[in-house]
Motif scaffolding. Structure first.
Motif, mmCIF file in Angstrom:
data_model
loop_
_atom_site.group_PDB
_atom_site.id
_atom_site.type_symbol
_atom_site.label_atom_id
_atom_site.label_comp_id
_atom_site.label_asym_id
_atom_site.label_seq_id
_atom_site.Cartn_x
_atom_site.Cartn_y
_atom_site.Cartn_z
ATOM 1 N N LEU A 116 0.832 -1.200 0.000
ATOM 2 C CA LEU A 116 0.000 0.000 0.000
ATOM 3 C C LEU A 116 0.867 1.251 0.000
ATOM 4 N N ALA A 117 1.909 1.265 0.821
ATOM 5 C CA ALA A 117 2.781 2.436 0.893
ATOM 6 C C ALA A 117 3.452 2.704 -0.451
ATOM 7 N N THR A 118 3.875 1.658 -1.139
ATOM 8 C CA THR A 118 4.505 1.833 -2.449
ATOM 9 C C THR A 118 3.518 2.406 -3.459
ATOM 10 N N ALA A 119 2.286 1.897 -3.450
ATOM 11 C CA ALA A 119 1.270 2.425 -4.366
ATOM 12 C C ALA A 119 0.978 3.889 -4.071
ATOM 13 N N LEU A 120 0.919 4.245 -2.801
ATOM 14 C CA LEU A 120 0.670 5.642 -2.433
ATOM 15 C C LEU A 120 1.820 6.540 -2.875
ATOM 16 N N GLU A 121 3.044 6.047 -2.787
ATOM 17 C CA GLU A 121 4.203 6.830 -3.239
ATOM 18 C C GLU A 121 4.174 7.045 -4.749
ATOM 19 N N ASP A 122 3.663 6.055 -5.486
ATOM 20 C CA ASP A 122 3.531 6.216 -6.937
ATOM 21 C C ASP A 122 2.424 7.196 -7.300
ATOM 22 N N TRP A 123 1.495 7.398 -6.392
ATOM 23 C CA TRP A 123 0.298 8.208 -6.647
ATOM 24 C C TRP A 123 0.490 9.675 -6.287
ATOM 25 N N LEU A 124 1.105 9.935 -5.155
ATOM 26 C CA LEU A 124 1.152 11.285 -4.602
ATOM 27 C C LEU A 124 2.566 11.852 -4.622
ATOM 28 N N PRO A 125 2.684 13.180 -4.688
ATOM 29 C CA PRO A 125 4.008 13.807 -4.597
ATOM 30 C C PRO A 125 4.540 13.724 -3.169
ATOM 31 N N PRO A 126 5.842 13.859 -2.993
ATOM 32 C CA PRO A 126 6.437 13.733 -1.651
ATOM 33 C C PRO A 126 5.831 14.684 -0.628
ATOM 34 N N GLU A 127 5.362 15.847 -1.089
ATOM 35 C CA GLU A 127 4.817 16.837 -0.154
ATOM 36 C C GLU A 127 3.565 16.336 0.565
ATOM 37 N N LEU A 128 2.866 15.384 -0.025
ATOM 38 C CA LEU A 128 1.638 14.875 0.588
ATOM 39 C C LEU A 128 1.836 13.531 1.275
ATOM 40 N N LEU A 129 3.072 13.079 1.327
ATOM 41 C CA LEU A 129 3.366 11.816 1.992
ATOM 42 C C LEU A 129 3.932 12.084 3.380
ATOM 43 N N PRO A 130 3.689 11.174 4.324
ATOM 44 C CA PRO A 130 4.202 11.381 5.683
ATOM 45 C C PRO A 130 5.725 11.263 5.738
#
Length: 287
Positions: A273-287
């Motif tokens: 899930l974390a990998t998919a979220l990283e592919d989806w969102l820019p770093p600014e929106l990731l924890p």
């Protein structure tokens, strides 16, 4: 040799294609199947699925009607939804009430999920002809129904995750990336998912013009890259959205919502899930 006039032949073929008998009072295939599952009372209800008629919707409140008999549109919708439920992994099958042609609300796309109630609102004229991907998409919404972040940005972001989970689930269950026929929202293909543009993030921030379906489509494609069959990732994402975890923190924003989502996810699927979220969102929106 018996001669059948062309007009009569066309009429017979039409009857056969529609699944009806040759006489007007003979039950259709859908009605017969509904009756087999519905028991001696021939009601459109079986294994947690109920088709209700006479319901009334006001805002987000539902006054439930009565269970429909296995006739006409009710039988056809019952069979379509029952078939989609059987396709889902057993862990994601939830009881669901399907409100057929409810008063006070017309589903614009033929079917709509009321998340708060875990219920479907269905247009009886269109319901029987909806693509199976649409039923699967909506049934996954039912399975994913639960609490959401209270702040607007976090709530919008998780709504997009919810849409992504529903698209991803329909795709892996059916084994195809093309979902739904053309309609008001149009057909979607997970292989066509493009990177989100700045305007999409602006809409996420301000709310105006935000499209949870479009925003979530690239995430659905990223999830498909992680696991292309119905398995742990689908089950864990849906149950995580469905509230089987810690309460959402208050005023979390986008990054906080992502962090809470990953934290709530069971460990076996957390990395995917974390990998998919990283592919989806820019770093600014990731924890």
């Amino acid at each position: 040799m018996i001669y059948i006039a062309p007009i009569v032949a066309v009429a017979l073929l039409s009857v056969l294609a529609a699944g009806t008998g040759g006489c007007s009072g003979e039950p259709t295939r859908n009605e017969l199947r509904c009756r087999r599952l519905g028991g001696t009372e021939a009601k459109a209800a079986h294994d947690g699925l109920r088709i209700l008629v006479g319901s009334h919707v006001v805002d987000s409140a539902i006054t439930a009607g009565r269970v429909a008999r296995c006739e006409s549109a009710a039988a056809a919708v019952f069979v379509a939804v029952e078939e989609a439920r059987r396709r889902l992994p057993r862990e994601l099958r939830r009881p669901v009430d399907v409100h057929l042609d409810p008063r006070g609300h017309h589903p614009p796309d033929g079917v709509e999920t009321l998340i708060a109630h875990g219920a479907l609102l269905v247009d009886g004229r269109r319901g029987a002809n909806l693509d199976q991907s649409i039923w699967l998409h909506e049934l996954i919404h039912v399975a994913a129904a639960g609490s959401r972040p209270s702040d607007p940005i976090g709530s919008r972001l998780i709504a997009a995750v919810d849409e992504a989970a529903a698209d991803y689930g329909a795709a892996v269950v059916l084994g195809r990336t093309h979902l739904g026929p053309p309609g008001p929202r149009g057909a979607r293909d997970l292989e066509d998912g493009e990177a989100l543009r700045p305007a999409a993030f602006h809409a996420l921030a301000v709310g105006e013009g935000f499209d949870a379906h479009g925003f979530g489509l690239p995430l659905a494609a990223a999830l498909l890259d992680q696991e292309a069959e119905p398995g742990a990732l689908l089950e864990d994402l849906v149950t995580t959205l469905g509230g089987r975890g810690a309460p959402w923190p208050q005023s979390v924003g986008a990054a906080g919502a992502v962090q809470a989502l990953v934290t709530r996810c069971p460990p076996r699927s957390r990395d995917g899930l974390a990998t998919a979220l990283e592919d989806w969102l820019p770093p600014e929106l990731l924890p």
